[in-house]
Design a protein around this motif. Structure first.
Motif, PDB file in Angstrom:
ATOM      1  N   HIS A 111       0.833  -1.206   0.000  1.00 50.75           N
ATOM      2  CA  HIS A 111       0.000   0.000   0.000  1.00 50.75           C
ATOM      3  C   HIS A 111       0.867   1.255   0.000  1.00 50.75           C
ATOM      4  O   HIS A 111       0.587   2.218  -0.736  1.00 50.75           O
ATOM      5  N   ASN A 114       2.293   1.608  -3.490  1.00 52.44           N
ATOM      6  CA  ASN A 114       1.283   2.074  -4.445  1.00 52.44           C
ATOM      7  C   ASN A 114       1.037   3.569  -4.300  1.00 52.44           C
ATOM      8  O   ASN A 114       0.887   4.278  -5.291  1.00 52.44           O
ATOM      9  N   THR A 115       1.010   4.049  -3.067  1.00 54.14           N
ATOM     10  CA  THR A 115       0.849   5.483  -2.819  1.00 54.14           C
ATOM     11  C   THR A 115       2.016   6.255  -3.412  1.00 54.14           C
ATOM     12  O   THR A 115       1.820   7.276  -4.084  1.00 54.14           O
ATOM     13  N   LYS A 118       2.033   6.346  -7.360  1.00 52.02           N
ATOM     14  CA  LYS A 118       1.068   7.276  -7.960  1.00 52.02           C
ATOM     15  C   LYS A 118       1.669   8.663  -8.175  1.00 52.02           C
ATOM     16  O   LYS A 118       1.167   9.433  -8.980  1.00 52.02           O
ATOM     17  N   GLU A 146      -1.834   6.294   4.259  1.00 54.35           N
ATOM     18  CA  GLU A 146      -1.527   7.132   3.097  1.00 54.35           C
ATOM     19  C   GLU A 146      -1.116   8.545   3.508  1.00 54.35           C
ATOM     20  O   GLU A 146      -0.200   9.123   2.921  1.00 54.35           O
ATOM     21  N   THR A 149       2.432   8.427   4.726  1.00 54.21           N
ATOM     22  CA  THR A 149       3.315   8.160   3.586  1.00 54.21           C
ATOM     23  C   THR A 149       3.581   9.438   2.810  1.00 54.21           C
ATOM     24  O   THR A 149       4.731   9.776   2.519  1.00 54.21           O
ATOM     25  N   LEU A 150       2.528  10.177   2.473  1.00 50.85           N
ATOM     26  CA  LEU A 150       2.685  11.407   1.687  1.00 50.85           C
ATOM     27  C   LEU A 150       3.387  12.504   2.484  1.00 50.85           C
ATOM     28  O   LEU A 150       4.188  13.264   1.928  1.00 50.85           O
TER      29      LEU A 150
END
Length: 160
Positions: A111, A114-115, A118, A146, A149-150
């Motif tokens: 996950h 994937n974040t 993108k 998420e 993560t960002l």
């Protein structure tokens, strides 16, 4: 084999004890080798590569078992003088493991990746190792959140 790249041979269409998926900064398009039984992926020695394995094995009662493992690795020897290098299936050289996990944490790491994917930013694979240690903590303890993560990505992107 190539000593200037971390080469990953991914089995395809043959029956062996594991399957493998990789994520990283490719230096060239993957090539078919060994009569199409493997795909060869080449990564720069200085970048980080994420490896996702699915292993199959039989236990004492001859029941087929499966386990999932993931590794964040680099070909660089970041701790010279120590025995932190390991050989993993499908790789052409020993690597330094920055993080390893199994089971549900593999899903959290997927996950996180994937974040990051993108964002379409190949710079992530050249982020400092501390970024990857912290990203591993997001996967393990933050369950791949998420937002975290960002936030971590933006923090390191601003300081590059």
């Amino acid at each position: 084999m190539d000593k200037y790249h971390l080469c990953v041979e991914i089995p395809y269409g043959i029956e062996i004890a594991y399957t493998l998926h990789t994520d990283g900064l490719l230096t060239e398009k993957p090539q078919e080798i060994d009569s199409g039984n493997y795909y060869l992926f080449k990564y720069p020695l200085s970048s980080v590569v994420i490896l996702f394995y699915n292993f199959k094995f039989s236990d004492k009662e001859s029941k087929l078992k499966k386990t999932r493992k993931a590794y964040i690795v680099t070909a660089q020897n970041i701790l010279p003088g120590t025995s932190n290098r390991v050989a993993l299936p499908g790789l052409n050289m020993t690597v330094t493991v920055l993080f390893s996990c199994k089971g549900r944490t593999v899903d959290y790491l997927k996950h996180v990746m994937n974040t990051l994917r993108k964002l379409n930013d190949n710079f992530i694979y050249r982020m400092p190792y501390l970024f990857w240690y912290k990203m591993a903590a997001v996967a393990k303890y933050g369950k791949g959140n998420e937002f975290d993560t960002l936030r971590l990505y933006k923090k390191y992107k601003e300081n590059k």
